[in-house]
Design an enzyme around this catalytic site. Structure first.
Site: not given
Lengths: 420, 147
Positions: A235, A209, A212, A131
């Site tokens: 999220k 990261d 997600q 991302h």
């Protein structure tokens, strides 16, 4: 061209893991099929109540006043940090620094650690899956320092090519920043393997990261063997504007402050200052206590559902969706099989641009994302500008899959119809 | 966005046959050789790009064309644009760019004759997220004409 469907497909019978009634927005719009949870999740009432509860019973500036209300606010903020750090498997809970989210977390590590530890000629390794939030901070750090940015390429089903990644690791590699789960195509990184590789080949720190990853997989920071883990609250059922980064205490001690002001100082002299301890040293200014409290409520909600069950629910949805979508002519799905993929399906439909798809699906109450998913380096490698992406979460169910498939056939019908 | 904001009629008003026809068989494909101006427009929302090239002789657009990737709205709008301004004076093309912009913002459309296809762009005004798509070709034309 006309497509005739003779067999009515069986509806997908999969109940949601979390009742829609727990989510005020979904409860108020029963015909809405929200398939954009990878962008942001919906919020349960428990989270909204926790935020309102903070403002209506404990609102004061934490760490400031010598009065009971301020102490109450400080406690609420402190307790939230403990809840969230433990949820992510960090026993040393003060090593969780709150930020606005993953983007700010990456900028924090790039500045607080990167600026002092990356020198000219050093190397930073990222992947083509990243991302922009885990791409641009490293690209810019490399440019500022005269370091080299190395990009690990992907397999044909958009997983990180581990052989290529390994070939990029050298004694000059200072940082390996890598996604736990791809936001654009859902690929899950085999983190343990990557960690072994990096430790064997380079002195680099490993930044994961988790934007997600944290919402969809059980996470044990202490068992991962990495240096920093970044995540976003919104999220994983929490409010927007709160997230964090967990680091090992050893790495935090190597970091310089990157934002200056109140709370992060110990003592301010006229011409120099000394710094507060972890985690406050990296949290300048009034903290976002209310949203931390909201995020802690989200975490408790997920803990009740159980993260293993969350993952199982998504795999079931993925498999059902994969089977139904595979039957659509001209539909191409990106990414690896369900076992190596999070609850994201990125696809293209022949002759229908993703942007058109999103508009037409919206008409059917189906919310999907169309675009580059903040992953333009990945899009270039896929040879496209954009894809359509449907993503699931705990409140998703079989009817969402049915609605998606139905709306896609409608879009196909619309674009297949040849005007006179 | 939810279903209650719009109805199927609005969707078909945007995806009219004339739009789909231009999308399937775009006119003015390819940036012309000997061009006197060209410009690239990008839509950062979706990553689409369109490049428009013009050949201007004596104040008249002798040739115009576009290349790039885009959704149906972007491609159809650019295709209509090339049909509408080929052979027009630069001044007339500039006037048309302003008019189309107005239509995309919701002004009433009253195109006739050779420009009748442009009427179809009025349906896009109901979809603010798509107005940028329809503008790409026209914006690039404006840039390519310069000044």
């Amino acid at each position: 061209m006309s497509t005739t469907t003779t067999l009515a497909p069986q509806p997908v019978s999969l109940a949601p893991l979390a009742p829609r009634a727990d989510f005020p927005l979904l409860a108020a719009q029963p015909s809405l099929h929200y398939l954009d949870s990878a962008a942001t999740s919906q919020k349960p009432q428990a989270v909204l109540d926790a935020i309102t509860g903070f403002y209506s019973t404990a609102n004061a500036n934490p760490h400031r006043g010598a009065y009971e209300l301020s102490a109450k606010a400080t406690d609420a903020y402190h307790d939230s940090r403990i809840t969230i750090a433990r949820f992510l498997g960090a026993a040393d809970t003060d090593t969780l620094v709150f930020t606005r989210g993953t983007t700010e977390s990456m900028n924090l590590v790039a500045n607080a650690w990167g600026r002092t530890h990356v020198q000219e000629g050093d190397e930073i390794v990222i992947t083509a899956l990243e991302h922009h939030a885990n791409f641009v901070p490293w690209q810019q750090l490399a440019l500022a320092k005269g370091a080299h940015l190395r990009i690990a390429e992907l397999t044909s089903d958009q997983r990180i090519d581990l052989d290529h990644l390994e070939s990029l690791l050298t004694s000059r590699t200072r940082i390996v920043a890598i996604t736990q789960v791809s936001n654009a195509v859902g690929s899950i990184t085999p983190v343990a393997e990557v960690v072994r590789m990096v430790r064997a080949k380079s002195p680099a720190i490993i930044v994961l990261d988790g934007a997600q990853g944290a919402p969809h997989l059980p996470v044990e920071f202490d068992a991962l063997g990495i240096d920093f883990y970044a995540f976003s609250g919104h999220k994983l059922l929490g409010p927007m504007g709160i997230g964090g980064v967990i680091g090992t205490r050893a790495r935090w001690l190597e970091c310089e402050p990157w934002q200056f002001g109140g709370d992060m100082i110990e003592w301010v002299n006229d011409h120099d200052s000394t710094w507060n301890t972890l985690p406050h040293k990296f949290e300048a200014g009034t903290p976002n206590a209310a949203d931390a409290v909201g995020l802690a409520a989200a975490v408790r909600y997920l803990q009740q559902l159980d993260m293993t069950a969350v993952r199982e629910h998504e795999v079931a949805l993925l498999e059902a969706a994969h089977a139904r979508l595979s039957a659509l002519e001209g539909l191409h799905m990106y990414g690896p099989p369900a076992s190596q993929r999070s609850g994201v399906i990125s696809f293209s439909l022949a002759d229908v641009h993703p942007h058109d798809l999103a508009t037409i699906l919206d008409q059917h109450g189906v919310c999907i994302r169309a675009g580059h998913h903040c992953a333009q380096p990945l899009m270039r490698r896929l040879g496209t500008n954009s894809t359509a992406r449907a993503s699931f979460y705990v409140y998703s169910d079989g009817s969402d899959v049915d609605a998606l498939v139905h709306a896609l056939t409608e879009a196909q019908r619309m674009f297949a119809h040849t005007p006179a | 966005m939810t279903t209650d904001r719009r109805d199927g009629a609005m969707l078909s008003a945007m995806y009219q046959d004339v739009i789909l026809q231009h999308y399937r068989a775009p006119q003015g494909r390819g940036v012309p050789d000997g061009r006197t101006g060209e410009a690239l427009r990008k839509n950062p929302l979706c990553g689409d790009e369109l490049r428009v090239g013009v050949v201007v002789r004596d104040g008249v657009i002798a040739d115009v064309g576009f290349e790039g990737r885009g959704c149906s709205i972007a491609v159809a709008s650019a295709s209509m644009m090339t049909e509408a301004v080929r052979g027009a004076t630069v001044a007339a093309a500039r006037g048309l760019i302003v008019r189309v912009d107005g239509v995309l913002r919701g002004d009433a459309a009253d195109f006739a004759g050779a420009l009748a296809d442009l009427q179809a762009l009025a349906g896009v005004a109901a979809y603010p997220q798509r107005v940028g798509c329809a503008r790409m070709g026209w914006g690039a034309l404006g840039d390519a004409l310069g000044g």
